[in-house]
Design a protein around this motif. Sequence first.
Motif, PDB file in Angstrom:
ATOM      1  N   ARG A 232       1.615  12.587  26.314  1.00 22.37           N
ATOM      2  CA  ARG A 232       0.640  11.495  26.337  1.00 22.37           C
ATOM      3  C   ARG A 232       0.974  10.445  27.390  1.00 22.37           C
ATOM      4  NH1 ARG A 232       1.458  12.238  20.730  1.00 22.37           N
ATOM      5  NH2 ARG A 232       2.758  10.354  20.618  1.00 22.37           N
ATOM      6  N   ARG A 233       2.023  10.655  28.159  1.00 20.51           N
ATOM      7  CA  ARG A 233       2.345   9.686  29.219  1.00 20.51           C
ATOM      8  C   ARG A 233       1.177   9.572  30.189  1.00 20.51           C
ATOM      9  NH1 ARG A 233       7.598   8.071  29.485  1.00 20.51           N
ATOM     10  NH2 ARG A 233       9.031   9.211  28.127  1.00 20.51           N
ATOM     11  N   PRO A 234       0.817   8.369  30.586  1.00 21.10           N
ATOM     12  CA  PRO A 234      -0.343   8.211  31.476  1.00 21.10           C
ATOM     13  C   PRO A 234      -0.096   8.835  32.842  1.00 21.10           C
ATOM     14  CG  PRO A 234       0.867   6.148  31.274  1.00 21.10           C
ATOM     15  CD  PRO A 234       1.462   7.091  30.270  1.00 21.10           C
ATOM     16  N   ALA A 235      -1.152   9.306  33.451  1.00 20.49           N
ATOM     17  CA  ALA A 235      -1.107   9.822  34.822  1.00 20.49           C
ATOM     18  C   ALA A 235      -2.122   9.041  35.639  1.00 20.49           C
ATOM     19  CB  ALA A 235      -1.419  11.316  34.838  1.00 20.49           C
ATOM     20  N   PRO A 236      -1.809   7.783  35.973  1.00 18.52           N
ATOM     21  CA  PRO A 236      -2.797   6.922  36.633  1.00 18.52           C
ATOM     22  C   PRO A 236      -3.005   7.296  38.098  1.00 18.52           C
ATOM     23  CG  PRO A 236      -0.702   5.778  36.422  1.00 18.52           C
ATOM     24  CD  PRO A 236      -0.546   7.082  35.713  1.00 18.52           C
ATOM     25  N   ASP A 237      -4.054   6.711  38.677  1.00 19.11           N
ATOM     26  CA  ASP A 237      -4.365   6.918  40.087  1.00 19.11           C
ATOM     27  C   ASP A 237      -3.659   5.889  40.955  1.00 19.11           C
ATOM     28  OD1 ASP A 237      -6.017   8.965  39.391  1.00 19.11           O
ATOM     29  OD2 ASP A 237      -7.891   7.925  39.860  1.00 19.11           O
ATOM     30  N   GLY A 238      -3.399   6.271  42.187  1.00 17.58           N
ATOM     31  CA  GLY A 238      -2.881   5.331  43.175  1.00 17.58           C
ATOM     32  C   GLY A 238      -3.940   4.330  43.574  1.00 17.58           C
ATOM     33  N   TYR A 239      -3.480   3.202  44.125  1.00 16.82           N
ATOM     34  CA  TYR A 239      -4.424   2.110  44.435  1.00 16.82           C
ATOM     35  C   TYR A 239      -3.966   1.300  45.648  1.00 16.82           C
ATOM     36  CZ  TYR A 239      -0.732   0.101  41.568  1.00 16.82           C
ATOM     37  OH  TYR A 239       0.494  -0.228  41.062  1.00 16.82           O
ATOM     38  N   GLU A 240      -3.105   1.869  46.475  1.00 18.42           N
ATOM     39  CA  GLU A 240      -2.652   1.125  47.650  1.00 18.42           C
ATOM     40  C   GLU A 240      -2.779   1.986  48.893  1.00 18.42           C
ATOM     41  OE1 GLU A 240       1.267  -1.235  49.442  1.00 18.42           O
ATOM     42  OE2 GLU A 240       1.154  -0.747  47.308  1.00 18.42           O
ATOM     43  N   SER A 241      -3.179   1.362  49.992  1.00 13.14           N
ATOM     44  CA  SER A 241      -3.266   2.026  51.285  1.00 13.14           C
ATOM     45  C   SER A 241      -2.527   1.188  52.320  1.00 13.14           C
ATOM     46  CB  SER A 241      -4.732   2.204  51.710  1.00 13.14           C
ATOM     47  OG  SER A 241      -5.432   3.022  50.796  1.00 13.14           O
TER      48      SER A 241
ATOM     49  N   ARG B  70      -1.854  12.058  42.600  1.00 11.38           N
ATOM     50  CA  ARG B  70      -3.054  11.242  42.776  1.00 11.38           C
ATOM     51  C   ARG B  70      -2.738   9.926  43.508  1.00 11.38           C
ATOM     52  NH1 ARG B  70      -7.521  13.190  40.430  1.00 11.38           N
ATOM     53  NH2 ARG B  70      -8.562  11.160  40.313  1.00 11.38           N
ATOM     54  N   GLY B  71      -1.702   9.970  44.337  1.00 13.67           N
ATOM     55  CA  GLY B  71      -1.360   8.829  45.177  1.00 13.67           C
ATOM     56  C   GLY B  71      -0.670   7.704  44.465  1.00 13.67           C
ATOM     57  N   TYR B  72      -0.246   7.918  43.200  1.00 18.08           N
ATOM     58  CA  TYR B  72       0.328   6.830  42.409  1.00 18.08           C
ATOM     59  C   TYR B  72       1.836   6.801  42.556  1.00 18.08           C
ATOM     60  CZ  TYR B  72       1.632   3.991  38.382  1.00 18.08           C
ATOM     61  OH  TYR B  72       2.167   3.022  37.576  1.00 18.08           O
ATOM     62  N   ALA B  73       2.364   5.652  42.959  1.00 16.12           N
ATOM     63  CA  ALA B  73       3.805   5.451  43.012  1.00 16.12           C
ATOM     64  C   ALA B  73       4.279   4.997  41.644  1.00 16.12           C
ATOM     65  CB  ALA B  73       4.161   4.405  44.074  1.00 16.12           C
ATOM     66  N   PRO B  74       5.088   5.794  40.940  1.00 15.78           N
ATOM     67  CA  PRO B  74       5.478   5.433  39.570  1.00 15.78           C
ATOM     68  C   PRO B  74       6.168   4.078  39.519  1.00 15.78           C
ATOM     69  CG  PRO B  74       6.163   7.668  40.119  1.00 15.78           C
ATOM     70  CD  PRO B  74       5.696   7.042  41.383  1.00 15.78           C
ATOM     71  N   SER B  75       5.945   3.375  38.443  1.00 11.25           N
ATOM     72  CA  SER B  75       6.572   2.070  38.248  1.00 11.25           C
ATOM     73  C   SER B  75       6.852   1.889  36.769  1.00 11.25           C
ATOM     74  CB  SER B  75       5.646   0.949  38.740  1.00 11.25           C
ATOM     75  OG  SER B  75       6.217  -0.318  38.494  1.00 11.25           O
ATOM     76  N   PHE B  76       8.050   1.424  36.437  1.00  9.96           N
ATOM     77  CA  PHE B  76       8.397   1.169  35.045  1.00  9.96           C
ATOM     78  C   PHE B  76       7.426   0.170  34.461  1.00  9.96           C
ATOM     79  CE2 PHE B  76      10.913  -1.354  31.912  1.00  9.96           C
ATOM     80  CZ  PHE B  76      11.044  -0.358  30.960  1.00  9.96           C
ATOM     81  N   ALA B  77       6.737   0.569  33.405  1.00  8.43           N
ATOM     82  CA  ALA B  77       5.637  -0.248  32.876  1.00  8.43           C
ATOM     83  C   ALA B  77       6.095  -1.293  31.876  1.00  8.43           C
ATOM     84  CB  ALA B  77       4.587   0.660  32.227  1.00  8.43           C
TER      85      ALA B  77
ATOM     86  N   LEU C 172      -4.317  -3.581  48.998  1.00  9.12           N
ATOM     87  CA  LEU C 172      -4.177  -3.300  47.578  1.00  9.12           C
ATOM     88  C   LEU C 172      -5.527  -3.000  46.936  1.00  9.12           C
ATOM     89  CD1 LEU C 172      -1.646  -6.161  46.701  1.00  9.12           C
ATOM     90  CD2 LEU C 172      -1.163  -3.843  47.502  1.00  9.12           C
ATOM     91  N   TRP C 173      -5.466  -2.296  45.817  1.00 11.82           N
ATOM     92  CA  TRP C 173      -6.633  -1.956  45.006  1.00 11.82           C
ATOM     93  C   TRP C 173      -7.645  -1.129  45.803  1.00 11.82           C
ATOM     94  CZ3 TRP C 173      -7.766  -6.700  41.335  1.00 11.82           C
ATOM     95  CH2 TRP C 173      -6.612  -6.957  40.592  1.00 11.82           C
ATOM     96  N   THR C 174      -7.118  -0.096  46.444  1.00 13.50           N
ATOM     97  CA  THR C 174      -7.951   0.884  47.142  1.00 13.50           C
ATOM     98  C   THR C 174      -7.900   2.165  46.313  1.00 13.50           C
ATOM     99  OG1 THR C 174      -6.093   1.642  48.515  1.00 13.50           O
ATOM    100  CG2 THR C 174      -7.446  -0.147  49.374  1.00 13.50           C
ATOM    101  N   PRO C 175      -8.963   2.553  45.637  1.00 16.18           N
ATOM    102  CA  PRO C 175      -8.891   3.603  44.622  1.00 16.18           C
ATOM    103  C   PRO C 175      -8.653   4.991  45.203  1.00 16.18           C
ATOM    104  CG  PRO C 175     -11.161   2.965  44.994  1.00 16.18           C
ATOM    105  CD  PRO C 175     -10.315   1.996  45.777  1.00 16.18           C
ATOM    106  N   TYR C 176      -7.920   5.800  44.461  1.00 15.54           N
ATOM    107  CA  TYR C 176      -7.717   7.203  44.856  1.00 15.54           C
ATOM    108  C   TYR C 176      -9.059   7.926  44.935  1.00 15.54           C
ATOM    109  CZ  TYR C 176      -6.313  12.120  44.400  1.00 15.54           C
ATOM    110  OH  TYR C 176      -6.146  13.466  44.588  1.00 15.54           O
ATOM    111  N   ALA C 177      -9.860   7.762  43.892  1.00  9.12           N
ATOM    112  CA  ALA C 177     -11.142   8.459  43.827  1.00  9.12           C
ATOM    113  C   ALA C 177     -12.235   7.593  44.441  1.00  9.12           C
ATOM    114  CB  ALA C 177     -11.473   8.824  42.384  1.00  9.12           C
ATOM    115  N   LEU C 178     -12.151   7.327  45.723  1.00 12.85           N
ATOM    116  CA  LEU C 178     -13.164   6.523  46.402  1.00 12.85           C
ATOM    117  C   LEU C 178     -14.475   7.301  46.459  1.00 12.85           C
ATOM    118  CD1 LEU C 178     -13.570   3.883  48.173  1.00 12.85           C
ATOM    119  CD2 LEU C 178     -13.261   5.385  50.133  1.00 12.85           C
TER     120      LEU C 178
END
Length: 505
Positions: free
Chosen positions: A306-315, A442-449, A388-394
């Motif tokens: 159930r760990r999230p698999a979020p999208d990246g959001y930075e270019s 999906r372009g997401y750089a993991p970060s401790f939440a 920042l906040w540039t969506p993976y699924a543009l």
Amino acid sequence: MPADVLVVGAGHNGLTCAAYLARAGHSVTVLEARAAPGGCASTVDAIGARVNICNCDHTMVLASGIVEELDLAGHGLRYLDVDPVEVAIGWGDQPAFVQYRSIEQTIAGLERVSAGVAAAYRRYVDATLPLARLVVAAAAAPPSFGGLARLAALDSGPAVVARLLSWRRRSLFDVLGSFGLPPWIQAAFATTGPGVWGVSPAAPGTGMAAVGPVVRHLAGVGRPAGGSGALPDALAAVVTAHGGTIRTASPVAGLVVDAGRRPAVRGVRLADGGQLTADAVVCAVDPRTVLVDWLPQEVRRPRDARRPAPDGYESKVDAVIAAPPVWRAMPSAGHVATTVVSPAPGRLTAGVTDRVTDPPMFLVNIPSVLDPAMRPPGGGHLLSLEVLWTPYALPGGWRDSPEPRRWLERLAELAEPGFLDGVGAWRAMTPEDYERDFGLRRGYAPSFAGGPLSALLARDRPLTRYATPVRGLYLTGAGTFPGAGVWGASGRNAAHAVATWLGSR
């Protein structure tokens, strides 16, 4: 001969972990999928210049003690001081904000804008300094609640812990607003805090981001001479100097695990079909990849699925430019520091959507101003523009998107005329590119939440104690405590956990 430890991933945390273990006398092999170590802290050849994969500003690693403990200066690392540590401007007519390493110099600059704002900033810094010291100290070793209590007792005692408990529940805007800081400072701190995390600064739980700007006063900001990649290069040199091995172009496809009453890792499976064995395996990659994709199904925990698999959001845009931009809001800015460009706070409350935020959030630096080694061989300067906040699924996809060019045009609106005419060769790295080139799902750089309290309470043990339920299998990297950014504390803490386990068998 099998290694004592296999480290999967040669980003700066993986290399830090390997360096400490090799220095302690363990046989270490680092496996890296790409052709060179460094990960997102790399500096690479592109557009006829040397460009940093991500931002070149280093703060937390300077406060960590890792540079001194591993004698990275003796292995080629030299830091250039960045002061002022940050410049912030907006899209309207709000004042520019200049943050210096010196608290008094920063307040003196604010006095020229407003005595009330200067007083608010002093209240904010006075209240936050104890927390900043606590956060930096708490990341210096694997976390424990007893360690937090001892650290708190050294500073302001229960009041510091109470503030931590309060801020972790509140939003960043709520915390900053409680000191009377104006919207233009709140917006700048929101961009370099929750904006970088991909969440709204109005969201509950983002209040601890108020600590980050004060850490810059404590630790300063530095840039490795020759580019950000000089840090992982020095770490790799420590690994090999102590007998460790770094194997590049060696992607890992899975783990070799003995499944039983007490599952134990035995090594890794390589993408080419080969296998390597070791007593311990440390994975410096996305924790979800390890715990969901690489573990055999019979030893996975249901909660890990159930760990999230979020999208990246930075270019990021890198460009060769004829000359640095002259900001309309601050013509005297010398481009030593990163310039933070922020929308008004109200524009930041929605968080990441399927559209690029407009006006955008920019982190702009010209690394070649401070570091001549970063100047393009053909002349001019090097622009680094993070968006920042540039969506993976543009919508419509990134391949033929006009967005990257539009970012340069929008940046030119903040500068005196002529800047855009001086833009030469350039490239854009979007979330799709980070997925393809750096294996970021999906372009997401993991970060401790989690925050410091979540770590100290071990609410997710593999991410906070580095040891997984599989014996001999450990995690490190930005997806584990203390999180993203160029810090290295996760690598050092994981090395301590692995060394303790190896010594106790």
